[in-house]
Design a protein around this motif. Structure first.
Motif, PDB file in Angstrom:
ATOM      1  N   SER A  60       0.967  -0.956   0.263  1.00 44.57           N
ATOM      2  CA  SER A  60       0.025   0.064  -0.427  1.00 44.57           C
ATOM      3  C   SER A  60       1.106   0.647  -0.117  1.00 44.57           C
ATOM      4  O   SER A  60       2.101   1.440   0.941  1.00 44.57           O
ATOM      5  CB  SER A  60      -0.940  -0.329   0.798  1.00 44.57           C
ATOM      6  N   GLY A  61       0.593   2.680  -0.837  1.00 43.72           N
ATOM      7  CA  GLY A  61       0.722   3.185  -0.723  1.00 43.72           C
ATOM      8  C   GLY A  61       2.785   3.565  -1.644  1.00 43.72           C
ATOM      9  O   GLY A  61       3.119   4.209  -1.576  1.00 43.72           O
ATOM     10  N   ALA A  62       2.845   2.590  -2.788  1.00 42.09           N
ATOM     11  CA  ALA A  62       4.170   2.064  -3.664  1.00 42.09           C
ATOM     12  C   ALA A  62       3.607   2.930  -4.619  1.00 42.09           C
ATOM     13  O   ALA A  62       2.998   3.851  -4.699  1.00 42.09           O
ATOM     14  CB  ALA A  62       3.813   0.533  -3.725  1.00 42.09           C
ATOM     15  N   THR A  63       5.621   3.533  -4.967  1.00 43.58           N
ATOM     16  CA  THR A  63       5.100   4.895  -6.609  1.00 43.58           C
ATOM     17  C   THR A  63       5.290   3.403  -7.203  1.00 43.58           C
ATOM     18  O   THR A  63       6.378   2.970  -6.996  1.00 43.58           O
ATOM     19  CB  THR A  63       6.640   5.688  -6.023  1.00 43.58           C
ATOM     20  N   ILE A  64       4.948   4.227  -8.276  1.00 45.79           N
ATOM     21  CA  ILE A  64       4.895   3.277  -9.283  1.00 45.79           C
ATOM     22  C   ILE A  64       5.907   4.630 -10.499  1.00 45.79           C
ATOM     23  O   ILE A  64       5.178   5.746 -11.061  1.00 45.79           O
ATOM     24  CB  ILE A  64       3.725   2.620  -9.841  1.00 45.79           C
ATOM     25  N   ALA A  65       6.771   4.652 -10.980  1.00 49.89           N
ATOM     26  CA  ALA A  65       7.252   5.748 -12.391  1.00 49.89           C
ATOM     27  C   ALA A  65       6.465   4.917 -13.013  1.00 49.89           C
ATOM     28  O   ALA A  65       6.403   4.150 -13.946  1.00 49.89           O
ATOM     29  CB  ALA A  65       8.564   5.225 -12.774  1.00 49.89           C
TER      30      ALA A  65
ATOM     31  N   ALA B 275      12.751   7.598 -21.902  1.00 50.85           N
ATOM     32  CA  ALA B 275      13.500   6.899 -21.378  1.00 50.85           C
ATOM     33  C   ALA B 275      14.603   6.790 -19.845  1.00 50.85           C
ATOM     34  O   ALA B 275      15.440   6.217 -19.819  1.00 50.85           O
ATOM     35  CB  ALA B 275      14.546   8.057 -22.667  1.00 50.85           C
ATOM     36  N   GLN B 276      13.806   7.562 -19.291  1.00 55.17           N
ATOM     37  CA  GLN B 276      14.130   7.259 -17.745  1.00 55.17           C
ATOM     38  C   GLN B 276      13.533   6.311 -16.948  1.00 55.17           C
ATOM     39  O   GLN B 276      14.297   5.965 -15.718  1.00 55.17           O
ATOM     40  CB  GLN B 276      13.919   8.571 -17.112  1.00 55.17           C
ATOM     41  N   THR B 277      12.835   5.461 -17.729  1.00 58.62           N
ATOM     42  CA  THR B 277      11.200   4.695 -16.588  1.00 58.62           C
ATOM     43  C   THR B 277      12.547   3.711 -16.044  1.00 58.62           C
ATOM     44  O   THR B 277      12.610   3.201 -14.987  1.00 58.62           O
ATOM     45  CB  THR B 277      10.190   4.191 -17.766  1.00 58.62           C
ATOM     46  N   ALA B 278      12.751   2.934 -17.515  1.00 58.88           N
ATOM     47  CA  ALA B 278      14.373   1.701 -16.564  1.00 58.88           C
ATOM     48  C   ALA B 278      14.889   2.515 -15.583  1.00 58.88           C
ATOM     49  O   ALA B 278      15.262   1.414 -14.556  1.00 58.88           O
ATOM     50  CB  ALA B 278      14.600   1.433 -18.026  1.00 58.88           C
ATOM     51  N   ARG B 279      15.960   2.982 -15.423  1.00 56.53           N
ATOM     52  CA  ARG B 279      16.866   3.601 -14.773  1.00 56.53           C
ATOM     53  C   ARG B 279      15.912   4.352 -13.404  1.00 56.53           C
ATOM     54  O   ARG B 279      16.613   4.922 -12.702  1.00 56.53           O
ATOM     55  CB  ARG B 279      17.566   5.180 -15.940  1.00 56.53           C
TER      56      ARG B 279
END
Length: 277
Positions: A136-141, A192-196
């Motif tokens: 709960s409250g996890a952050t997803i890019a 382009a930064q999501t994987a990083r």
């Protein structure tokens, strides 16, 4: 900020020059002047687009009488603006919802020629092994451009992590979430930064090409993966409107949808990239 680009066009252009030209020479576009005798210069994302184009260049183009040159770009903006202004003849990196949004917002006149492949969008994590293990409250890019952010949210909704409001379309944002049982938080970053960003967030939704570039194997490592069935997100060869009949473009379109290219995609990407023909 949800702009397609957080970096100025000038910086992107400079970056594009750095990533520059693959293969030989520094050919300039000739289609804008109506001269179809020179090399066909195509802008592409490095993986898998430029890899596929370079396979064509190295194994098929010469026999077909096509002088193909490939320019690699790391972003999703300059390939279209360069195609519009004639700096390149064509590009290969995008899908229809993204192009529709780009043309509408930037007044460009780019049109698709032939669809080649699909890169399934995936949810990845360095912290959990299953999507339902997110706390709960996890952050997803998520990607911060309009179309890919909506696509990311639709992926999460299709897998039961959130529910989107009725009618949420290709410009959906977190504000269009109607149910969020895990109280997930969203961090909008350049595609382009999501994987990083995976070490800094609990999970990230990553475009297939950027996942592969980062050494991720979507078919094996994704917590959830976009379905290829009836997908509107196939990636295609595109040109500025009016250049569809360029004989060099027609040759490339035929080569990109040849049995040889299909086999190359299947052998090299093992389901992480799927031929659309």
């Amino acid at each position: 900020m949800r702009n397609t680009a957080k970096i100025t066009t000038a910086v992107l252009a400079a970056g594009a020059l750095t990533f520059g030209l693959t293969a030989c020479g520094s050919g300039d576009s000739s289609a804008s002047a109506g001269d179809y005798s020179g090399p066909l210069v195509v802008a592409a994302s490095p993986t898998p687009h430029a890899e596929i184009l370079n396979f064509v260049k190295d194994h098929l183009a010469k026999k077909a009488g096509l002088d193909l040159q490939v320019k690699e770009f790391q972003d999703y903006i300059v390939p279209n603006t360069a195609t519009e202004d004639g700096s390149v003849d064509a590009n290969y990196f995008q899908n229809q919802p993204y192009l529709d949004d780009f043309n509408k917002k930037r007044g460009t006149h780019i049109v698709p020629v032939v669809t080649v492949h699909l890169e399934p969008l995936g949810l990845y994590s360095h912290k959990v092994k299953k999507a339902d293990a997110l706390k709960s409250g996890a952050t997803i890019a998520v990607p911060n451009d309009a179309v890919n952010e909506a696509r990311a949210l639709k992926l999460l909704a299709a897998n039961g992590l959130i529910t989107l409001k009725d009618g949420a379309g290709n410009e959906a944002t977190p504000q269009d979430i109607s149910k969020n049982p895990k109280n997930l938080k969203f961090k909008e970053v350049e595609a382009a930064q999501t994987a990083r960003s995976l070490d800094d967030v609990d999970a990230a939704v990553v475009n297939g090409n950027y996942a592969i570039s980062a050494g991720i194997k979507p078919a094996k490592e994704a917590l959830v993966l976009e379905s290829a069935k009836n997908s509107p997100y196939g990636n295609f060869l595109a040109v500025k409107k009016g250049n569809e009949k360029d004989p060099r473009v027609k040759k490339l379109a035929k080569l990109l949808t040849s049995p040889e290219v299909k086999k190359f995609i299947e052998d090299k990407y093992q389901g992480s990239v799927i031929a659309s023909f």
